[in-house]
Design a protein around this motif. Sequence first.
Motif, PDB file in Angstrom:
ATOM      1  N   MET A  68       1.013  -1.093   0.084  1.00 33.64           N
ATOM      2  CA  MET A  68      -0.132   0.045  -0.036  1.00 33.64           C
ATOM      3  C   MET A  68       0.942   1.325  -0.114  1.00 33.64           C
ATOM      4  O   MET A  68       1.562   1.448   0.919  1.00 33.64           O
ATOM      5  CB  MET A  68      -0.963  -0.017   1.210  1.00 33.64           C
ATOM      6  CG  MET A  68      -1.961   1.337   1.301  1.00 33.64           C
ATOM      7  SD  MET A  68      -3.109   1.378   0.068  1.00 33.64           S
ATOM      8  CE  MET A  68      -4.192   0.099   0.559  1.00 33.64           C
ATOM      9  N   GLN A  96     -13.966   1.827   1.294  1.00 33.92           N
ATOM     10  CA  GLN A  96     -12.734   1.338   0.682  1.00 33.92           C
ATOM     11  C   GLN A  96     -13.038  -0.025  -0.169  1.00 33.92           C
ATOM     12  O   GLN A  96     -12.707  -0.118  -1.524  1.00 33.92           O
ATOM     13  CB  GLN A  96     -11.320   1.198   1.648  1.00 33.92           C
ATOM     14  CG  GLN A  96     -10.737   2.202   2.013  1.00 33.92           C
ATOM     15  CD  GLN A  96      -9.855   2.249   3.138  1.00 33.92           C
ATOM     16  OE1 GLN A  96      -9.781   1.155   3.449  1.00 33.92           O
ATOM     17  NE2 GLN A  96      -8.866   3.215   3.155  1.00 33.92           N
ATOM     18  N   ARG A  97     -13.900  -0.850   0.635  1.00 33.48           N
ATOM     19  CA  ARG A  97     -14.371  -2.140  -0.011  1.00 33.48           C
ATOM     20  C   ARG A  97     -15.251  -1.610  -1.259  1.00 33.48           C
ATOM     21  O   ARG A  97     -15.073  -2.106  -2.347  1.00 33.48           O
ATOM     22  CB  ARG A  97     -14.998  -2.803   0.931  1.00 33.48           C
ATOM     23  CG  ARG A  97     -14.269  -3.531   2.012  1.00 33.48           C
ATOM     24  CD  ARG A  97     -15.043  -4.351   2.932  1.00 33.48           C
ATOM     25  NE  ARG A  97     -14.018  -5.148   3.651  1.00 33.48           N
ATOM     26  CZ  ARG A  97     -14.695  -5.556   4.858  1.00 33.48           C
ATOM     27  NH1 ARG A  97     -15.697  -5.427   5.851  1.00 33.48           N
ATOM     28  NH2 ARG A  97     -13.842  -6.270   5.947  1.00 33.48           N
ATOM     29  N   VAL A 111     -13.162  -0.505  -4.253  1.00 37.43           N
ATOM     30  CA  VAL A 111     -12.206  -1.470  -4.700  1.00 37.43           C
ATOM     31  C   VAL A 111     -13.198  -2.415  -5.855  1.00 37.43           C
ATOM     32  O   VAL A 111     -12.778  -2.719  -6.826  1.00 37.43           O
ATOM     33  CB  VAL A 111     -11.706  -2.450  -3.543  1.00 37.43           C
ATOM     34  CG1 VAL A 111     -11.074  -3.875  -4.292  1.00 37.43           C
ATOM     35  CG2 VAL A 111     -10.507  -1.956  -3.119  1.00 37.43           C
ATOM     36  N   CYS A 125      -6.929  -0.554   8.850  1.00 37.45           N
ATOM     37  CA  CYS A 125      -5.568  -1.333   8.176  1.00 37.45           C
ATOM     38  C   CYS A 125      -5.960  -2.664   8.098  1.00 37.45           C
ATOM     39  O   CYS A 125      -5.619  -3.443   7.251  1.00 37.45           O
ATOM     40  CB  CYS A 125      -4.457  -0.624   8.932  1.00 37.45           C
ATOM     41  SG  CYS A 125      -4.222   0.969   8.622  1.00 37.45           S
ATOM     42  N   MET A 180      -7.927  -3.730   5.416  1.00 36.06           N
ATOM     43  CA  MET A 180      -7.143  -3.756   4.039  1.00 36.06           C
ATOM     44  C   MET A 180      -6.596  -5.063   3.651  1.00 36.06           C
ATOM     45  O   MET A 180      -6.382  -5.497   2.695  1.00 36.06           O
ATOM     46  CB  MET A 180      -6.415  -2.710   4.096  1.00 36.06           C
ATOM     47  CG  MET A 180      -6.777  -1.199   4.430  1.00 36.06           C
ATOM     48  SD  MET A 180      -5.290   0.179   4.145  1.00 36.06           S
ATOM     49  CE  MET A 180      -6.268   1.530   4.606  1.00 36.06           C
ATOM     50  N   HIS A 181      -6.169  -5.724   4.792  1.00 35.28           N
ATOM     51  CA  HIS A 181      -5.473  -7.121   4.631  1.00 35.28           C
ATOM     52  C   HIS A 181      -6.460  -7.974   3.761  1.00 35.28           C
ATOM     53  O   HIS A 181      -5.979  -9.095   3.360  1.00 35.28           O
ATOM     54  CB  HIS A 181      -5.014  -7.637   5.969  1.00 35.28           C
ATOM     55  CG  HIS A 181      -3.811  -6.862   6.341  1.00 35.28           C
ATOM     56  ND1 HIS A 181      -2.253  -7.308   6.006  1.00 35.28           N
ATOM     57  CD2 HIS A 181      -3.638  -5.680   7.273  1.00 35.28           C
ATOM     58  CE1 HIS A 181      -1.783  -6.258   6.627  1.00 35.28           C
ATOM     59  NE2 HIS A 181      -2.315  -5.540   7.430  1.00 35.28           N
ATOM     60  N   TRP A 186      -9.230  -7.061   1.576  1.00 41.21           N
ATOM     61  CA  TRP A 186      -9.345  -6.841   0.444  1.00 41.21           C
ATOM     62  C   TRP A 186      -8.421  -6.612  -0.860  1.00 41.21           C
ATOM     63  O   TRP A 186      -8.368  -6.726  -1.603  1.00 41.21           O
ATOM     64  CB  TRP A 186     -10.472  -5.689   0.170  1.00 41.21           C
ATOM     65  CG  TRP A 186     -10.058  -4.347   0.864  1.00 41.21           C
ATOM     66  CD1 TRP A 186     -10.704  -3.927   2.074  1.00 41.21           C
ATOM     67  CD2 TRP A 186      -9.302  -3.547   0.534  1.00 41.21           C
ATOM     68  NE1 TRP A 186     -10.025  -2.563   2.266  1.00 41.21           N
ATOM     69  CE2 TRP A 186      -9.201  -2.329   1.267  1.00 41.21           C
ATOM     70  CE3 TRP A 186      -8.482  -3.449  -0.733  1.00 41.21           C
ATOM     71  CZ2 TRP A 186      -8.398  -1.063   1.147  1.00 41.21           C
ATOM     72  CZ3 TRP A 186      -7.542  -2.263  -1.033  1.00 41.21           C
ATOM     73  CH2 TRP A 186      -7.566  -0.873   0.154  1.00 41.21           C
ATOM     74  N   LEU A 187      -7.203  -6.376  -0.113  1.00 42.08           N
ATOM     75  CA  LEU A 187      -6.112  -5.889  -1.001  1.00 42.08           C
ATOM     76  C   LEU A 187      -5.548  -7.208  -1.778  1.00 42.08           C
ATOM     77  O   LEU A 187      -5.210  -6.957  -3.066  1.00 42.08           O
ATOM     78  CB  LEU A 187      -4.950  -5.293  -0.144  1.00 42.08           C
ATOM     79  CG  LEU A 187      -3.714  -4.797  -0.831  1.00 42.08           C
ATOM     80  CD1 LEU A 187      -4.247  -3.647  -1.770  1.00 42.08           C
ATOM     81  CD2 LEU A 187      -2.629  -4.351   0.055  1.00 42.08           C
ATOM     82  N   LEU A 189      -7.548  -7.365  -4.882  1.00 37.41           N
ATOM     83  CA  LEU A 189      -7.460  -6.375  -5.864  1.00 37.41           C
ATOM     84  C   LEU A 189      -6.189  -6.686  -6.940  1.00 37.41           C
ATOM     85  O   LEU A 189      -6.163  -6.574  -8.037  1.00 37.41           O
ATOM     86  CB  LEU A 189      -7.165  -5.097  -5.165  1.00 37.41           C
ATOM     87  CG  LEU A 189      -6.640  -3.615  -6.197  1.00 37.41           C
ATOM     88  CD1 LEU A 189      -7.912  -3.552  -6.966  1.00 37.41           C
ATOM     89  CD2 LEU A 189      -6.436  -2.832  -5.207  1.00 37.41           C
ATOM     90  N   PRO A 199      -1.989   0.164  -5.021  1.00 37.87           N
ATOM     91  CA  PRO A 199      -2.837   0.887  -4.492  1.00 37.87           C
ATOM     92  C   PRO A 199      -2.264   2.016  -3.697  1.00 37.87           C
ATOM     93  O   PRO A 199      -1.340   1.856  -3.176  1.00 37.87           O
ATOM     94  CB  PRO A 199      -3.345  -0.241  -3.409  1.00 37.87           C
ATOM     95  CG  PRO A 199      -2.343  -1.253  -3.495  1.00 37.87           C
ATOM     96  CD  PRO A 199      -1.418  -1.103  -4.658  1.00 37.87           C
TER      97      PRO A 199
END
Length: 402
Positions: free
Chosen positions: A54, A212-213, A216, A256, A259-260, A262-263, A266, A275
């Motif tokens: 990120m 954020q989800r 994405v 954060c 984020m683990h 959905w990242l 992506l 990202p």
Amino acid sequence: MSLTLIRRPPGLQFGGVDVRQLADRAGHTPFFAYDRSAIDARIRELRRLLPSGMHLHYSIKANPMPAVVHYLAGRVDGFDVASAQEMAIALDAGTTPAAIGFAGPGKSHDDLRRAVASGVNVHVESETQLRLVTALGWELGVQPSVAIRVNPDFQVGQSGMRMGGGAAPFGVDVGQVPALLRELEAREVALAGFHIFWGSQCLHAATVIEAQRQSVELVLRLASGLTGPPRFVNLGGGFGIPYFAGETPLDVKAVCEAMHDWLPRLGERLPGIVPILELGRYLVGEAGIYVCRVIDQKVSRGKTFVITDGGLHHHLAASGNFGQVLRRNFPVVIGNRPDGVTRERCHVVGCLCTPLDRLADDIELPEAHIGDFVVVRQSGAYGRSASPLHFLSHPEPVEMLV
């Protein structure tokens, strides 16, 4: 004959320096001071919590002081700018053009020409901007780097300011993006990335996580028909800081951790895409103070007014006139006597000829004397640069990075 030393009570410490010493360095009041150690601490915390991969960008609009931008240049992965002047500040700080994104609904012909010539990523927000950027590329003999700023088809609640989701001057409506992608292809310009900015100043972790989800999912949907993945996606920021009594800091750890989840998806769907998390006030807002001096104190019909040499012309946000629906007080202290025993309820006002010029309303502070320093905390973002500095032609405030 013995001498008795009179000890002054300790003043507010900021960046390891007493506020009175800061005033000596500034040479006069009012002034802004920004604490580099506080900026470093915030970035270290984010680097520890963010998933690897990120990228962290600083939004220069939050505080464009060149010394702040230069300091951040070695600590973040890039900058996001909203004018040609901000772009120049970022480039002067030694940032590569590929790490700069230029957004804004009203870019002029000169803005776009300078951006295309410099090689920064131009985040187009209309069909007009797209056509002008590609035409400038042909004129200048360069391949412009074009991203599309998308006005998302979702709205979020509990953010201080919504930047998308309804009718807005910001970005291109989701339904219009496919036509812009076809036009890019027809003009033989590769898409550099997407930019989705849903809102700002959000203190509610669940709102940030959901935004954020959804961002994405929107990017994956828009990119599904592309021949190759774009280089980057700017997912905005939205991280807020507490300004007012009763507000709770954003649970950044929870954001954060999400984020683990959905990242990886992506990266699997769009291999190699970078990202970007774009933050402004969250990096610098709590690292700044505004300091002005008490020049008068009076009582009018039973109410005490502490009059300073500062005001809304320097710090519009603290006055409550920077888009706030309800006027509430920023954290305010008497800097040279923060722990004064004798206290009073008062209104802290500026030196302008308008009733809007109030730095604090009906607040309890140590009893103020002429010469005291009034310190407004949470002043590292949207302070000096977001204020009408020339109103009534008073001197401009100094800025210092300490």
